[in-house]
Write a protein that holds these residues in place. Structure first.
Motif, mmCIF file in Angstrom:
data_model
loop_
_atom_site.group_PDB
_atom_site.id
_atom_site.type_symbol
_atom_site.label_atom_id
_atom_site.label_comp_id
_atom_site.label_asym_id
_atom_site.label_seq_id
_atom_site.Cartn_x
_atom_site.Cartn_y
_atom_site.Cartn_z
ATOM 1 N N GLY A 1 34.823 62.715 29.735
ATOM 2 C CA GLY A 1 35.951 62.521 28.848
ATOM 3 C C GLY A 1 37.062 61.813 29.595
ATOM 4 N N SER B 1 28.173 57.569 23.953
ATOM 5 C CA SER B 1 29.145 58.487 24.544
ATOM 6 C C SER B 1 29.269 58.226 26.031
ATOM 7 C CB SER B 1 28.730 59.943 24.309
ATOM 8 O OG SER B 1 28.694 60.232 22.931
ATOM 9 N N ASP C 1 36.281 57.837 25.071
ATOM 10 C CA ASP C 1 35.282 58.899 24.973
ATOM 11 C C ASP C 1 33.943 58.328 24.532
ATOM 12 O OD1 ASP C 1 37.028 60.998 25.679
ATOM 13 O OD2 ASP C 1 37.854 61.005 23.660
ATOM 14 N N THR C 2 33.995 57.284 23.697
ATOM 15 C CA THR C 2 32.792 56.608 23.241
ATOM 16 C C THR C 2 33.039 55.112 23.243
ATOM 17 O OG1 THR C 2 33.462 56.682 20.909
ATOM 18 C CG2 THR C 2 32.142 58.530 21.734
#
Length: 312
Positions: free
Chosen positions: A283, A279, A288-289
């Motif tokens: 954001g 992660s 996001d990942t």
């Protein structure tokens, strides 16, 4: 410069840019797998989000399509900070990152059809191209593709050009916006990501000396990502930093895991890696990942021993 709105069109980028692209997120094993042969075309811009939408002469678009069909990665390039008139003719560079001794060459053409791309994929220097003895450094500054590439990449390209003015170019999308700023070292196709100005200078100095720096090293293009990971872990384990000092001899997949035999620092290692999801710390519109690889095992293999024939 408002990199989120270059030439009137908003580009995607981080919603919280201050906390991203700092080198805290793993970048290894993320070099573009399909980039084995290269076609660099000088074009001062502007650059649309995708090459097919750029305002280019029709014969240049045909050249780009021909390269893509042959598995050659096309890139637009321009000198950092310059938006002057186009050079006479079409200035190109071609590179083979797959050769035993990777090479890069350049030429200027009035007719793009005169550039023999079939020769390039056959590993042969195209006619009318001249080998370049010095490495080439590409910094992605493609704002229309991702605002972060320009926001972070432009200062890096300009600072690198102060030291290596003839070797540094801004370039269009190289793959991996989430790793901006991205640096590519040719002809070997070495990728670095999440670069700072100091890290870019260190990577360029190392490459000119025939070495890599593991800090922010994404891997070598043209190699499957799990094998990039295997090479990374062998380099980290052995301290082998020479560009050609680590190579995968063989590999096989077992479910999601990949087992590779890797030569490094004069020894052979059995390396097993498997994918994992990481992660990002904030954001972002970039990611996001990210998917990377973890080391399952790394074992030095015993040297092959041959039995001594019995005396008769």
């Amino acid at each position: 410069m408002n990199t989120a709105n270059v030439s009137g069109t908003a580009a995607k980028g981080c919603t919280h840019p201050a906390g991203c692209h700092t080198g805290e997120v793993p970048v290894y094993a993320s070099a573009t797998v399909g980039a084995r042969f290269w076609l660099l075309i000088e074009h001062s811009g502007p650059w649309a989000s995708h090459l097919e939408d750029c305002s280019l002469p029709e014969d240049v678009h045909t050249l780009i399509k021909r390269a893509t069909n042959l598995g050659i990665r096309p890139q637009l390039i321009r000198r950092p900070g310059r938006r002057g008139p186009a050079p006479d003719g079409i200035h190109v560079m071609v590179a083979d990152s797959t050769a035993a001794e990777p090479w890069i060459a350049e030429g200027v053409f009035t007719n793009p059809d005169d550039l023999d791309l079939d020769a390039l994929v056959a590993g042969v220097l195209p006619e009318s191209c001249i080998l370049v003895s010095e490495p080439v450094f590409l910094v992605c500054t493609h704002a229309k593709r991702n605002a972060c590439c320009a926001r972070i990449g432009l200062p890096i390209a300009r600072s690198l050009a102060e030291v290596l003015p003839d070797r540094t170019w801004e370039t269009s999308h190289v793959g991996g916006d989430r790793y901006a700023a991205n640096l590519v070292c040719l002809p070997h196709g070495l990728y670095y990501g999440s670069m700072s100005q100091a890290a870019a200078l260190a990577a360029a100095d190392a490459y000119r000396s025939g070495e890599v720096t593991l800090d922010r090293f994404r891997g070598r293009a043209g190699i499957p990502e799990p094998l990039q990971a295997a090479e990374h872990f062998v380099r980290a384990h052995t301290g082998e930093l020479s560009v050609g000092g680590v190579a995968v001899e063989s590999s096989r997949s077992d479910g999601s895991a990949t087992e590779a035999v890797v030569l490094g620092n004069g020894a052979r290692y059995r390396v097993v890696v498997e994918p994992m999801t990481f992660s990002t710390p904030c954001g972002t519109a970039c990611a996001d990942t990210i998917t990377t690889y973890r080391l399952v095992s790394l074992d030095r293999l015993s040297p092959v021993r041959y039995a001594t024939p019995a005396l008769t």
